[in-house]
Design an enzyme around this catalytic site. Structure first.
Site, PDB file in Angstrom:
ATOM      1  CE  LYS A  43      -2.317  -0.750   3.798  1.00 37.97           C
ATOM      2  NZ  LYS A  43      -1.736  -2.053   4.163  1.00 37.97           N
ATOM      3  CD  GLU A  95       2.943   0.801   8.976  1.00 38.12           C
ATOM      4  OE1 GLU A  95       2.709  -0.294   9.527  1.00 38.12           O
ATOM      5  OE2 GLU A  95       2.577   1.068   7.813  1.00 38.12           O
ATOM      6  NE  ARG A 155       9.000   0.864   1.789  1.00 39.98           N
ATOM      7  CZ  ARG A 155       7.941   0.072   2.010  1.00 39.98           C
ATOM      8  NH1 ARG A 155       6.843   0.246   1.289  1.00 39.98           N
ATOM      9  NH2 ARG A 155       7.980  -0.858   2.924  1.00 39.98           N
ATOM     10  CD  GLU A 181     -10.036  -0.347  13.795  1.00 41.46           C
ATOM     11  OE1 GLU A 181      -9.685  -0.706  14.938  1.00 41.46           O
ATOM     12  OE2 GLU A 181      -9.529   0.594  13.186  1.00 41.46           O
ATOM     13  N   GLY A 219     -17.778   0.751   8.447  1.00 38.91           N
ATOM     14  CA  GLY A 219     -18.467   0.776   7.169  1.00 38.91           C
ATOM     15  C   GLY A 219     -18.608   2.180   6.643  1.00 38.91           C
TER      16      GLY A 219
END
Length: 446
Positions: free
Chosen positions: A215, A240, A249, A379, A381
């Site tokens: 991702k 993160e 990256r 977690e 909808g």
């Protein structure tokens, strides 16, 4: 005290009269002026009434000259005995219609100054009225100033004719694009662009997968591609990974130098050369990176408001974000509601900033061994409801050892408010932590 009593809000009667006179003298300047000014930009009520009448007639494709404008004002019941004489005076005192946009700029400038003065008073009242904490008052203050800088007032109602005009302009712009050209920012993946029409203003785009599928890598690809093509600033919020990890990256994917080699520093002369070229290319972009953990939507929103040429916001990732009102005591039991609140706030942020917001998200365990579906979003909808586009990443080789091409990855368009859904096949280049279209395999010999 006398100074306060005699103080008037900033305005220029001469500029207001001149711009109206120019519009009455030469109808060719009306479109440009109307694209710049709103009725509220005029300080004097008489001038505002005349401008509103011209604007209404323009939107109805009616000719607006002194005679027709006077006739329309009479029908609307806003003409007075002196209106006819005033319209003539407006044309007589206007030196030339050629300077219409200069007059309009002065009117706009005074209008902005009045808005700043009014907002300053409102902020002062909030401070002295005890209407919230310092952080809450600062958030309100920044939003008000941001609204002024964007030329709008919160809560404004617009006539459908004006919105229709804006929509018509967008359709006209779309008609001028070349075959295959997309309206939004590129994702860097041509097949995906053709389905989603790129990353469009005010869109909330969610990229979801289970851990380990890439991702962050695809988000970095999109951010760099958009920054390169548009020349605009791209804000990347990583909750993160650290900034150095992200840049490593980017360097690997841009230079096609193996990520492991970047970690060890054992590079050949040719690889150092590739790395230098990649670093120069990335440095020329306006990519902005934040690696602050546990950031709230309001903090992101506030930072993005200060970026004048913002083109895209990318967030990695949603489930790591916190809500401004979240506490450690209720965080766990109300996490579903919190994620829903964050999702709605991100959609509001995209609409407010008028740029696409791409947010990464985790999928629930139910999607571990099959193609993801929109309701697998972990977690909440609410994410499915709020998002304009949902992309799900799926790599069959993670669950099936007998796959012929283990690096082939499906980017599944699960939701698309702009049109069709479907599957775009991508190639995962693990050595360079990047994705490419399946028909564009990188030849390391080149």
């Amino acid at each position: 005290m006398d100074e306060l009593i005699n103080r008037v809000m900033p305005h220029s009667v001469e500029a207001e009269q001149a711009v109206l006179g120019a519009m009455l003298i030469d109808a060719r300047c009306q479109a440009d002026v109307i694209a710049t000014l709103r009725p509220a930009d005029f300080y004097l009520e008489t001038n505002r009434d005349i401008y509103e009448t011209i604007l209404d007639m323009f939107n109805k494709a009616q000719d607006a000259d002194p005679v027709t404008v006077l006739d329309q004002m009479r029908r609307d019941g806003i003409a007075t005995d002196s209106t006819s004489r005033y319209l003539v005076d407006l044309m007589n005192i206007t030196p030339t219609a050629a300077n219409a946009m200069a007059y309009a700029a002065t009117v706009k400038d005074k209008s902005v100054l009045r808005a700043i003065a009014e907002t300053s008073g409102e902020i002062t009242e909030l401070v002295h009225g005890g209407g919230g904490t310092a952080a809450e008052v600062l958030e309100v203050a920044e939003q008000k100033i941001f609204d002024i800088s964007k030329g709008r007032t919160s809560g404004d109602l617009e006539p459908v004719s004006r919105v229709l005009q804006q929509a018509y302009q967008k359709i006209t712009e779309a008609s001028k694009r070349k075959e295959g050209e997309i309206p939004g920012l590129t994702t860097g993946l041509s097949d995906l662009d053709q389905i989603t029409l790129g990353l469009n203003d005010s869109d909330f785009i969610v990229i979801a997968s289970r851990p380990g599928i890439g991702k962050t890598s695809i988000a970095l690809n999109m951010a760099l591609a958009a920054a390169k093509e548009s020349g605009k600033s791209v804000a990347f919020f990583s909750l993160e990974m650290g900034g150095d990890q992200l840049v490593k990256r980017l360097l690997s994917s841009e230079s096609f130098v193996n990520t492991k080699k970047l970690s060890t520093g054992r590079l050949s002369k040719e690889e150092w050369s590739k790395l230098g070229a990649a670093a120069a290319s990335i440095s020329r972009t306006k990519l902005l990176i934040s690696s602050k953990p546990a950031v709230t939507v309001s903090e992101m929103h506030a930072q993005c408001r200060r970026i004048r040429d913002l083109g895209l916001v990318v967030i990695d990732y949603l489930q790591l974000m916190t809500s401004a009102g979240e506490t450690s005591r209720n965080a766990q039991q109300n996490r579903t509601q919190v994620v829903g609140d964050i999702s709605r706030a991100l959609k509001i942020m995209a609409k407010d900033l008028h740029v696409p917001v791409v947010c990464l998200a985790q999928l629930s365990r139910e999607a571990a061994t099959r193609r993801p579906m929109a309701h697998d979003l972990r977690e909440s909808g609410s994410i499915e409801q709020d998002a304009d586009i949902i992309l799900g990443l799926h790599r069959e080789s993670l669950y099936n050892d007998e796959v012929e091409n283990p690096d082939e990855t499906e980017c599944i368009v699960l939701k698309n408010r702009h049109g069709e859904t479907g599957i775009v096949r991508l190639l995962w280049l693990a050595d360079y932590t990047t994705y490419t279209s399946l028909d564009r395999r990188y030849d390391t010999a080149n």
